[in-house]
Design a protein around this motif. Structure first.
Motif, short mmCIF file in Angstrom:
data_model
loop_
_atom_site.label_atom_id
_atom_site.label_comp_id
_atom_site.label_asym_id
_atom_site.label_seq_id
_atom_site.Cartn_x
_atom_site.Cartn_y
_atom_site.Cartn_z
N ILE A 27 108.67 -90.65 -7.17
CA ILE A 27 107.90 -90.32 -5.97
C ILE A 27 108.31 -88.92 -5.52
CG2 ILE A 27 109.55 -91.53 -4.42
CD1 ILE A 27 106.94 -92.06 -2.66
N SER A 28 107.28 -88.11 -5.26
CA SER A 28 107.56 -86.74 -4.83
C SER A 28 107.15 -86.60 -3.37
CB SER A 28 106.82 -85.79 -5.78
OG SER A 28 107.23 -84.50 -5.53
N GLY A 29 106.01 -85.99 -3.07
CA GLY A 29 105.55 -85.92 -1.68
C GLY A 29 105.06 -87.27 -1.19
N THR A 31 102.04 -88.36 -1.17
CA THR A 31 100.73 -88.31 -0.50
C THR A 31 99.64 -89.05 -1.27
OG1 THR A 31 100.16 -86.20 -1.54
CG2 THR A 31 101.24 -86.08 0.61
N GLN A 71 108.80 -79.08 -7.84
CA GLN A 71 108.87 -79.54 -6.46
C GLN A 71 108.35 -78.50 -5.46
OE1 GLN A 71 109.30 -82.51 -5.37
NE2 GLN A 71 109.52 -83.13 -7.50
N ALA A 98 92.80 -80.40 0.27
CA ALA A 98 93.46 -81.23 1.28
C ALA A 98 93.53 -80.54 2.66
CB ALA A 98 94.85 -81.64 0.78
N ALA A 106 102.69 -82.10 -0.46
CA ALA A 106 102.27 -82.27 -1.87
C ALA A 106 103.03 -81.31 -2.77
CB ALA A 106 100.77 -82.03 -1.98
N SER A 107 103.49 -81.82 -3.90
CA SER A 107 104.26 -81.00 -4.84
C SER A 107 103.37 -80.55 -6.00
CB SER A 107 105.43 -81.83 -5.39
OG SER A 107 104.92 -82.94 -6.12
N GLY A 109 104.10 -80.83 -9.23
CA GLY A 109 104.06 -81.90 -10.23
C GLY A 109 103.15 -83.05 -9.79
N ASN A 111 100.65 -82.96 -7.70
CA ASN A 111 99.25 -82.55 -7.68
C ASN A 111 98.62 -82.74 -9.06
OD1 ASN A 111 96.84 -80.94 -7.76
ND2 ASN A 111 97.50 -80.01 -5.83
N GLN A 114 97.94 -86.54 -9.54
CA GLN A 114 97.16 -87.33 -8.58
C GLN A 114 96.04 -88.05 -9.31
OE1 GLN A 114 94.27 -85.17 -6.00
NE2 GLN A 114 95.31 -83.33 -6.74
N MET A 211 109.35 -86.36 -17.02
CA MET A 211 109.14 -85.76 -15.70
C MET A 211 108.64 -84.33 -15.87
SD MET A 211 111.88 -85.44 -12.60
CE MET A 211 112.84 -84.14 -13.30
N LYS A 229 84.61 -73.58 -4.42
CA LYS A 229 84.57 -75.04 -4.35
C LYS A 229 83.35 -75.47 -3.54
CE LYS A 229 87.50 -78.89 -2.74
NZ LYS A 229 88.85 -79.26 -2.29
N GLU A 237 88.06 -81.99 1.95
CA GLU A 237 87.12 -82.75 1.12
C GLU A 237 87.30 -82.36 -0.34
OE1 GLU A 237 85.58 -85.30 0.28
OE2 GLU A 237 84.01 -85.33 1.79
C1 LIG Z 1 93.23 -87.08 2.53
C2 LIG Z 1 93.58 -86.33 1.29
C3 LIG Z 1 92.79 -85.25 0.89
C4 LIG Z 1 93.11 -84.55 -0.27
N1 LIG Z 1 92.31 -83.51 -0.68
C5 LIG Z 1 92.58 -82.87 -1.84
C6 LIG Z 1 91.75 -81.82 -2.32
O1 LIG Z 1 90.76 -81.45 -1.70
N2 LIG Z 1 92.09 -81.22 -3.50
C7 LIG Z 1 93.18 -81.60 -4.22
O2 LIG Z 1 93.43 -81.03 -5.28
N3 LIG Z 1 93.98 -82.60 -3.79
C8 LIG Z 1 93.70 -83.23 -2.64
N4 LIG Z 1 94.49 -84.25 -2.22
C9 LIG Z 1 95.52 -84.76 -3.13
C10 LIG Z 1 96.86 -84.13 -2.94
O3 LIG Z 1 96.81 -82.81 -3.41
C11 LIG Z 1 97.81 -84.97 -3.79
O4 LIG Z 1 97.95 -86.22 -3.13
C12 LIG Z 1 99.15 -84.33 -3.95
O5 LIG Z 1 99.03 -83.10 -4.61
C13 LIG Z 1 100.09 -85.22 -4.74
O6 LIG Z 1 101.39 -84.64 -4.72
P1 LIG Z 1 102.63 -85.51 -4.22
O7 LIG Z 1 103.81 -84.66 -4.42
O8 LIG Z 1 102.42 -86.06 -2.86
O9 LIG Z 1 102.58 -86.67 -5.32
P2 LIG Z 1 103.04 -88.19 -5.19
O10 LIG Z 1 102.05 -88.95 -4.38
O11 LIG Z 1 104.47 -88.28 -4.80
O12 LIG Z 1 102.95 -88.61 -6.73
C14 LIG Z 1 101.70 -88.66 -7.40
C15 LIG Z 1 101.98 -89.16 -8.83
O13 LIG Z 1 102.70 -88.18 -9.55
C16 LIG Z 1 103.92 -88.70 -10.07
N5 LIG Z 1 104.86 -87.60 -9.99
C17 LIG Z 1 105.06 -86.77 -8.90
N6 LIG Z 1 105.85 -85.75 -9.25
C18 LIG Z 1 106.15 -85.91 -10.57
C19 LIG Z 1 106.90 -85.17 -11.52
N7 LIG Z 1 107.54 -84.02 -11.18
N8 LIG Z 1 106.99 -85.63 -12.79
C20 LIG Z 1 106.36 -86.77 -13.16
N9 LIG Z 1 105.63 -87.52 -12.31
C21 LIG Z 1 105.52 -87.08 -11.04
C22 LIG Z 1 104.24 -89.91 -9.20
O14 LIG Z 1 105.00 -90.87 -9.91
C23 LIG Z 1 102.84 -90.41 -8.89
O15 LIG Z 1 102.38 -91.19 -9.95
C24 LIG Z 1 94.23 -84.95 -1.05
C25 LIG Z 1 95.03 -86.02 -0.63
C26 LIG Z 1 94.72 -86.71 0.51
C27 LIG Z 1 95.59 -87.86 0.93
#
Ligand SMILES: Cc1cc2nc3c(=O)[nH]c(=O)nc-3n(C[C@H](O)[C@H](O)[C@H](O)COP(=O)(O)OP(=O)(O)OC[C@H]3O[C@@H](n4cnc5c(N)ncnc54)[C@H](O)[C@@H]3O)c2cc1C
Ligand code: SF4
Length: 332
Positions: A27-29, A31, A71, A98, A106-107, A109, A111, A114, A211, A229, A237
């Motif tokens: 788990i990273s961010g 989100t 990260q 987002a 959001a990280s 990795g 992203n 997702q 990873m 976009k 969106e």
């Molecule tokens: C309301 C909303 C709107 C959004 N709009 C957009 C948008 O317009 N455009 C867009 O591009 N994105 C959008 N997002 C998505 C957002 O960019 C992603 O949720 C975010 O980038 C995920 O990053 P995180 O670090 O939170 O990942 P996490 O939620 O922590 O992890 C996501 C996945 O990646 C895996 N993971 C994370 N880091 C690593 C790593 N280093 N190595 C291996 N596995 C890893 C985790 O196990 C999980 O499976 C939106 C999200 C939300 C909630």
């Protein structure tokens, strides 16, 4: 939400070791992952928190490229001086995604990993081959306005939702991966996501326990970079269609072109067909239209998403015209 155990890793080596348990996930961010866990779509029994790993640096590489730690927050990456000045298309793509709060969490990795925004994937009462392999695809023959027109089969027509990945595809970026044996390998971003085939639940070439430690950018390509976009509302969106374009011209002739689409395929969609059609041709609307036609030659609409074929073609033409007007001739 199911119960799970949790630990925080402080080094990359400890993280890949800790995630080797069969039902463990990074788990990273959080989100995306936490939303999916609340909906009982992702069901890890153990979470390895990698958000505090020392992988937040953005470093210059000897060849003039950049190494982006996995990260690095999306907001920090978008705001980084080198990214804003030399990889504008990446900064623009990140800022189009987002919201400010989400980009702070959001990280890089996360992203890349997702998951799709197909509504049937989120509806646990619906058939979905990606969530429940072999159950069928509710979007084929269902409401498929946001779905793929390129690269999809009949098992799954979901799109990849990442804006960042589209820009990275246009920039020839690579993903650096580390496994539990401490082996490091690199994969081109364009090869990182898989097409659905008969296994739409397997979305990337990431091996179990691997990873993402970094994203590597080669030196910036010559020319003007633009991310455009198109979406149902102006912010917060996902893309219906997006285009990452890099264009350079010399005396009115296109000397170098990069084109990638988002919102149209199960992966960020680099279009070599469009690039071949552009290179060496005059920078005119007729050339852009020929490139758009080449890019969309294999596009297939599923009914509600038929409009995307024309929308993607027009978005590409407009983006290329803007790039040429804005100084695509200024090679850097
Ligand atoms: C309301 C909303 C709107 C959004 N709009 C957009 C948008 O317009 N455009 C867009 O591009 N994105 C959008 N997002 C998505 C957002 O960019 C992603 O949720 C975010 O980038 C995920 O990053 P995180 O670090 O939170 O990942 P996490 O939620 O922590 O992890 C996501 C996945 O990646 C895996 N993971 C994370 N880091 C690593 C790593 N280093 N190595 C291996 N596995 C890893 C985790 O196990 C999980 O499976 C939106 C999200 C939300 C909630
Ligand atoms: S398009 Fe893919 S994610 Fe959506 S319902 Fe079909 S199989 Fe599931």
């Amino acid at each position: 939400m199911r119960s799970f155990t949790y630990e925080r890793a402080m080094t990359a080596e400890a993280a890949v070791d800790a995630v080797s348990r069969a039902d463990a996930k990074f788990i990273s961010g959080g989100t995306n992952l936490l939303d999916l866990m609340k909906l009982d779509i992702e069901k890890p029994g153990h979470l390895v928190d990698i958000s505090r790993l020392p992988l937040r640096d953005i470093e210059e590489l000897p060849d003039g490229g950049l190494r982006i730690g996995a990260q690095t927050a999306n907001s920090d990456l978008a705001a980084h001086t080198r990214v804003r000045t030399r990889y504008e298309v990446l900064s623009q793509a990140l800022l189009a995604g987002a919201s400010g709060q989400l980009r702070n969490k959001a990280s890089t990795g996360g992203n890349l990993l997702q998951r799709t925004r197909c509504p049937y994937f989120y509806d646990t009462a619906a058939d979905c081959n990606k969530r429940n392999p072999g159950s069928g695809c509710s979007a084929v023959g269902g409401f498929n306005r946001i779905h793929a027109i390129l690269g999809a089969g009949t098992s799954c027509i979901a799109t990849n939702p990442s804006d960042m990945a589209v820009a990275l595809a246009a920039l020839d970026a690579e993903v650096e991966l580390l496994d539990a044996e401490q082996t490091v390998r690199r994969v081109a971003v364009t090869d990182f996501h898989r097409l659905p085939g008969d296994t739409p639940h397997i979305e990337t070439v990431l091996r179990p326990g691997e990873m993402i430690t970094a994203v590597l950018l080669p030196p910036p390509p010559p020319g003007r970079q633009i991310y455009r976009k198109v979406r149902d509302r102006a912010s917060y969106e996902f893309a219906l269609v997006s285009v990452a374009a890099v264009l350079s011209t010399e005396h009115g002739t296109i000397s170098h072109a990069r084109v990638a689409f988002g919102g149209v395929a199960p992966k960020p969609w680099r279009s070599v067909e469009a690039e071949d059609e552009l290179t060496g041709r005059p920078a005119t609307m007729a050339t852009y239209r020929a490139a758009a036609e080449a890019a969309m030659r294999d596009a297939v609409g599923r009914g509600h998403n038929d409009f995307k074929i024309d929308l993607a073609a027009r978005t590409l033409c407009r983006t290329l015209a803007q790039a040429a007007r804005a100084g695509g001739g200024d090679a850097r």
